[in-house]
Design a protein around this motif. Structure first.
Motif, PDB file in Angstrom:
ATOM      1  N   ARG A   1     -52.918   2.867 -31.382  1.00  0.00           N
ATOM      2  CA  ARG A   1     -52.393   1.458 -30.817  1.00  0.00           C
ATOM      3  C   ARG A   1     -54.232   0.606 -30.647  1.00  0.00           C
ATOM      4  O   ARG A   1     -54.146  -0.076 -31.082  1.00  0.00           O
ATOM      5  CB  ARG A   1     -51.781   1.414 -29.150  1.00  0.00           C
ATOM      6  CG  ARG A   1     -50.421   1.969 -30.178  1.00  0.00           C
ATOM      7  CD  ARG A   1     -49.309   0.933 -29.506  1.00  0.00           C
ATOM      8  NE  ARG A   1     -49.473   1.974 -27.665  1.00  0.00           N
ATOM      9  CZ  ARG A   1     -48.747   2.903 -27.399  1.00  0.00           C
ATOM     10  NH1 ARG A   1     -47.972   3.345 -28.180  1.00  0.00           N
ATOM     11  NH2 ARG A   1     -48.939   3.851 -26.647  1.00  0.00           N
ATOM     12  N   ASP A   2     -54.691   1.075 -29.469  1.00  0.00           N
ATOM     13  CA  ASP A   2     -55.622   0.416 -29.651  1.00  0.00           C
ATOM     14  C   ASP A   2     -56.752   0.498 -30.774  1.00  0.00           C
ATOM     15  O   ASP A   2     -57.842  -0.633 -30.478  1.00  0.00           O
ATOM     16  CB  ASP A   2     -56.836   1.347 -28.195  1.00  0.00           C
ATOM     17  CG  ASP A   2     -58.503   0.591 -27.824  1.00  0.00           C
ATOM     18  OD1 ASP A   2     -57.900   0.100 -27.197  1.00  0.00           O
ATOM     19  OD2 ASP A   2     -59.097   1.203 -28.804  1.00  0.00           O
ATOM     20  N   PHE A   3     -56.604   1.705 -31.432  1.00  0.00           N
ATOM     21  CA  PHE A   3     -57.995   1.508 -33.069  1.00  0.00           C
ATOM     22  C   PHE A   3     -57.290   0.599 -33.366  1.00  0.00           C
ATOM     23  O   PHE A   3     -57.832  -0.387 -34.327  1.00  0.00           O
ATOM     24  CB  PHE A   3     -57.515   2.784 -33.077  1.00  0.00           C
ATOM     25  CG  PHE A   3     -59.094   3.256 -34.557  1.00  0.00           C
ATOM     26  CD1 PHE A   3     -60.085   2.874 -34.140  1.00  0.00           C
ATOM     27  CD2 PHE A   3     -58.415   2.414 -36.152  1.00  0.00           C
ATOM     28  CE1 PHE A   3     -60.852   3.466 -35.586  1.00  0.00           C
ATOM     29  CE2 PHE A   3     -59.177   2.766 -36.622  1.00  0.00           C
ATOM     30  CZ  PHE A   3     -60.688   3.329 -36.333  1.00  0.00           C
ATOM     31  N   LEU A   4     -56.234   0.719 -34.353  1.00  0.00           N
ATOM     32  CA  LEU A   4     -55.500  -0.652 -34.330  1.00  0.00           C
ATOM     33  C   LEU A   4     -55.311  -1.932 -33.924  1.00  0.00           C
ATOM     34  O   LEU A   4     -55.982  -3.360 -35.050  1.00  0.00           O
ATOM     35  CB  LEU A   4     -53.406  -0.461 -34.757  1.00  0.00           C
ATOM     36  CG  LEU A   4     -52.821   0.709 -35.898  1.00  0.00           C
ATOM     37  CD1 LEU A   4     -51.734   0.958 -35.152  1.00  0.00           C
ATOM     38  CD2 LEU A   4     -53.192   0.563 -37.159  1.00  0.00           C
ATOM     39  N   ARG A   5     -54.938  -2.306 -32.592  1.00  0.00           N
ATOM     40  CA  ARG A   5     -56.130  -3.898 -32.158  1.00  0.00           C
ATOM     41  C   ARG A   5     -56.941  -4.051 -32.539  1.00  0.00           C
ATOM     42  O   ARG A   5     -57.244  -5.120 -32.185  1.00  0.00           O
ATOM     43  CB  ARG A   5     -55.698  -3.618 -30.436  1.00  0.00           C
ATOM     44  CG  ARG A   5     -54.098  -3.413 -29.624  1.00  0.00           C
ATOM     45  CD  ARG A   5     -53.978  -4.114 -28.449  1.00  0.00           C
ATOM     46  NE  ARG A   5     -54.507  -2.676 -27.499  1.00  0.00           N
ATOM     47  CZ  ARG A   5     -53.939  -1.748 -26.784  1.00  0.00           C
ATOM     48  NH1 ARG A   5     -52.635  -1.715 -27.469  1.00  0.00           N
ATOM     49  NH2 ARG A   5     -54.440  -0.979 -26.836  1.00  0.00           N
ATOM     50  N   ARG A   6     -57.775  -3.376 -32.431  1.00  0.00           N
ATOM     51  CA  ARG A   6     -60.038  -3.188 -32.728  1.00  0.00           C
ATOM     52  C   ARG A   6     -59.668  -3.667 -34.290  1.00  0.00           C
ATOM     53  O   ARG A   6     -60.573  -4.653 -34.195  1.00  0.00           O
ATOM     54  CB  ARG A   6     -60.363  -2.805 -32.019  1.00  0.00           C
ATOM     55  CG  ARG A   6     -60.419  -2.066 -30.597  1.00  0.00           C
ATOM     56  CD  ARG A   6     -61.314  -0.814 -29.840  1.00  0.00           C
ATOM     57  NE  ARG A   6     -60.707  -0.902 -28.501  1.00  0.00           N
ATOM     58  CZ  ARG A   6     -61.453  -1.655 -27.707  1.00  0.00           C
ATOM     59  NH1 ARG A   6     -62.955  -2.222 -27.811  1.00  0.00           N
ATOM     60  NH2 ARG A   6     -61.897  -1.685 -26.191  1.00  0.00           N
ATOM     61  N   PHE A   7     -59.147  -2.877 -35.054  1.00  0.00           N
ATOM     62  CA  PHE A   7     -59.466  -2.752 -36.331  1.00  0.00           C
ATOM     63  C   PHE A   7     -58.760  -3.467 -37.282  1.00  0.00           C
ATOM     64  O   PHE A   7     -59.816  -3.339 -38.408  1.00  0.00           O
ATOM     65  CB  PHE A   7     -60.322  -1.487 -36.420  1.00  0.00           C
ATOM     66  CG  PHE A   7     -61.303  -0.972 -35.778  1.00  0.00           C
ATOM     67  CD1 PHE A   7     -62.391  -1.410 -34.589  1.00  0.00           C
ATOM     68  CD2 PHE A   7     -60.775   0.051 -34.176  1.00  0.00           C
ATOM     69  CE1 PHE A   7     -63.703  -1.253 -34.417  1.00  0.00           C
ATOM     70  CE2 PHE A   7     -61.903   0.682 -33.831  1.00  0.00           C
ATOM     71  CZ  PHE A   7     -63.476  -0.141 -33.140  1.00  0.00           C
ATOM     72  N   ALA A   8     -57.337  -2.933 -37.049  1.00  0.00           N
ATOM     73  CA  ALA A   8     -56.383  -3.961 -37.764  1.00  0.00           C
ATOM     74  C   ALA A   8     -56.083  -4.680 -38.470  1.00  0.00           C
ATOM     75  O   ALA A   8     -56.938  -6.317 -37.323  1.00  0.00           O
ATOM     76  CB  ALA A   8     -55.143  -2.711 -38.151  1.00  0.00           C
ATOM     77  N   GLN A   9     -55.120  -6.310 -38.876  1.00  0.00           N
ATOM     78  CA  GLN A   9     -55.039  -7.047 -39.486  1.00  0.00           C
ATOM     79  C   GLN A   9     -53.964  -7.220 -38.599  1.00  0.00           C
ATOM     80  O   GLN A   9     -52.854  -6.417 -37.519  1.00  0.00           O
ATOM     81  CB  GLN A   9     -54.719  -7.383 -40.362  1.00  0.00           C
ATOM     82  CG  GLN A   9     -55.292  -7.094 -41.700  1.00  0.00           C
ATOM     83  CD  GLN A   9     -56.021  -6.217 -42.438  1.00  0.00           C
ATOM     84  OE1 GLN A   9     -55.482  -4.827 -42.126  1.00  0.00           O
ATOM     85  NE2 GLN A   9     -57.065  -6.045 -43.261  1.00  0.00           N
ATOM     86  N   PHE A  10     -54.082  -8.870 -38.192  1.00  0.00           N
ATOM     87  CA  PHE A  10     -52.679  -9.237 -37.495  1.00  0.00           C
ATOM     88  C   PHE A  10     -51.016  -8.961 -37.872  1.00  0.00           C
ATOM     89  O   PHE A  10     -51.296  -9.955 -38.791  1.00  0.00           O
ATOM     90  CB  PHE A  10     -53.150 -10.605 -36.375  1.00  0.00           C
ATOM     91  CG  PHE A  10     -51.920 -10.895 -35.661  1.00  0.00           C
ATOM     92  CD1 PHE A  10     -51.235  -9.861 -34.073  1.00  0.00           C
ATOM     93  CD2 PHE A  10     -51.175 -11.582 -36.084  1.00  0.00           C
ATOM     94  CE1 PHE A  10     -49.927 -10.332 -33.594  1.00  0.00           C
ATOM     95  CE2 PHE A  10     -49.527 -12.578 -35.412  1.00  0.00           C
ATOM     96  CZ  PHE A  10     -49.802 -11.463 -34.158  1.00  0.00           C
TER      97      PHE A  10
END
Length: 553
Positions: free
Chosen positions: A48-57
């Motif tokens: 989840r933290d990796f997604l929050r930082r580097f993925a799109q909303f």
């Protein structure tokens, strides 16, 4: 036959010194680095933290990911695949680096490059491209090591266990993948913040430092030292490799030295070689270079990384509540299955495992594609069949094509172009690794489980390439392998019957070499006449050279 197997086991036991085992295990940490990076990223994509930082909303992704973020196909493909682009470049530059610095120092330098790339990833906060750049730099190191590890081991260890120790590279790749799966599972439970993925990356420092420290202790390859005119260093390296139990067996060292010296002398009669020398049609050099590229390419096209890179999304229908469990199941099968692969290569040679392994993989990919595309994917029974067929496929890959192709790359090229040809061949692995990593999200979104049919067809093509073009090189020295490829009367599908000149079978050649070494060491006092005949048949060097090298020892 039983007597020969017993003798062969005795020969393997005789040369399997502590230093030889240390060389195989330490150098193969280069494979562990690659496996660790491969396993890490598949887990990071669902943290989840990796997604929050580097993925799109993406609010619609919250139900699946636990956060309203998700990667699009382009960003996911680049984050996953840029490691492979780095590996491709690293594989191509490994040859000139190793020829200038030596195999050993080149591997140490590449470990330093890996540490830099890993640090760049750890220091990332919100820029996804910084993670991708760090993976690219790590790829430079991993790609270079993927070339140099098989070359280093092949040029260092005795032929009796060369295949098994070169194949250990693939074993360490699988162990690295599984270790990263377990590390991801642990860090994801310990922390839902940045240390869920940064902690996993920091553990990666350990693997690189183990390899770097080990290579400071291990010697340079004797073949490289002798090719640079460093005869004394070559003999010292051979003595170190022989270990304590063979310390007094000067005949073994002398035999290895003379064989290398004779071949290197012949190699030096050629002009200085460049990268393009790998495409010289003379002596089937271009044939072998292209063959190596094709074997590496079809190792990727077997479909193994389809499961390792994207396994967490493939098996959503299985109903596992924790996606890391799926990864660990596949990774465990991968590791366990590599052990029989090491035995297959030594017991059945190089060609048979690749041929039968490719057919096995094809069959289970067809089962995977049929069940996945034609049956109800919401059924847990269907999901169980899918994961079982994937495990059966991985069993075949890990015990045949996984280690077998790396063994081939370490054996088929002549010394004068070995580094360049191995670099080009390994580039086939990394280029197709990237293409599969980048385009798989697009392809699976279009054809789904029918992707298995594509890989099944590629496995059949790979089998045909092995049958019609790849020579059987088991139980031969690297110099004898070179002689076999240049023999115009030998065809690949009949190459298992090829024997060195002066012998009626490879069995006789192996037994004679052992007998000759025993006689030279004074273990068979009544066999000196036979020793002279055997030495003549082997084409010994002139007496002056023999005396000079013996005195040096």
């Amino acid at each position: 036959m039983g007597l020969f197997k017993s003798q062969r086991f005795s020969d393997i036991k005789a040369v399997a010194s502590g230093p030889v085992i240390a060389i195989g295990l330490t150098a193969s940490m280069g494979g562990f680095l690659f496996g660790a990076d491969t396993g890490q990223i598949s887990g990071f994509l669902i943290m989840r933290d990796f997604l929050r930082r580097f993925a799109q909303f993406k609010p619609e992704e919250e139900e699946k990911n636990g956060v309203p973020y998700g990667f699009n196909n382009v960003r996911e493909g680049l984050v996953v695949g840029l490691l492979s682009i780095g590996c491709l470049i690293g594989a191509l530059i490994a040859a000139p680096i190793s020829n200038r610095l030596g195999r050993r120092m080149a591997m140490i330098s590449l470990c330093g490059v890996f540490l830099v790339g890993n640090t760049i990833q750890i220091a990332s906060f919100h820029a996804w491209y910084q993670v991708a750049i760090g993976r690219f730099i790590c790829g430079l190191a991993v790609g270079g090591l993927s070339v140099l590890v098989p070359v280093y081991v092949s040029e260092t260890v005795p032929k009796q266990i060369r295949g098994a120790l070169v194949a250990t590279y693939q074993l360490f790749v699988t162990m690295g993948i599984l270790t990263s799966y377990c590390v991801n599972l642990g860090t994801s439970h310990v922390d839902d913040g940045p240390w869920s993925w940064r902690g996993a990356l920091m553990i990666g420092y350990l693997w690189a430092l183990i390899l770097m420290g080990g290579m400071f202790i291990l010697p340079e390859t004797p073949r490289y030292l002798l090719s640079q005119g460093r005869k004394d260093d070559c003999i010292k390296a051979l003595k170190w490799i022989a270990g304590k139990k063979n310390k007094g067996n000067q005949a073994l060292i002398e035999s290895q030295y003379q064989e290398m010296s004779s071949m290197i002398h012949e190699e030096k009669s050629f002009a200085k070689k460049s990268f393009f020398s790998s495409f010289d049609p003379k002596d089937k050099v271009m044939y072998r270079t292209i063959l190596g590229f094709a074997l590496q390419m079809f190792q990727q096209l077997t479909g193994a990384n389809y499961f390792f890179y994207y396994g967490t999304t493939i098996f959503q229908s299985v109903g596992l509540t924790n996606p890391y469990v799926t990864q660990i199941i596949l990774g465990s099968v991968n590791v366990v299955s590599t052990f029989p692969g090491l035995w297959f290569i030594e017991r059945y040679g190089r060609r048979k495992p690749l041929i039968f392994g490719g057919l096995w993989q094809c069959a289970w990919l067809i089962v995977f594609a049929v069940v996945g595309s034609e049956c109800d994917q919401n059924s847990k029974t269907v999901g169980s069949v899918l994961i079982f067929s994937a495990c059966m496929f991985i069993f075949g890959f890990a015990s045949t094509w996984g280690p077998g192709v790396w063994v081939a790359i370490g054996e088929i090229f002549p010394l004068r172009v070995r580094s360049h040809s191995a670099s080009f061949a390994t580039a086939g692995n990394w280029s197709w690794n990237f293409l599969l990593a980048f385009f798989t999200p697009y392809i699976t979104s279009s054809i789904g489980y029918r992707y298995g049919y594509v890989f099944a067809g590629c496995n059949l093509i790979g089998v045909l390439i092995v049958f019609f073009f790849y020579y059987e090189s088991s139980n031969l020295t690297l110099e004898q392998v070179d002689q076999m490829y240049t023999d115009p009367d030998t065809k690949p599908w009949k190459s298992s019957s090829w024997v060195p000149k002066g012998y009626s079978s490879r069995r006789e050649a192996a037994e004679d070499e052992k007998e000759r070494a025993d006689i030279n060491a004074g273990l068979r006092e009544d066999g000196r006449t036979q020793h002279i005949e055997n030495a003549d048949r082997q084409g010994s060097m002139d007496s002056h050279t023999t005396k000079e090298s013996t005195n040096a020892i």
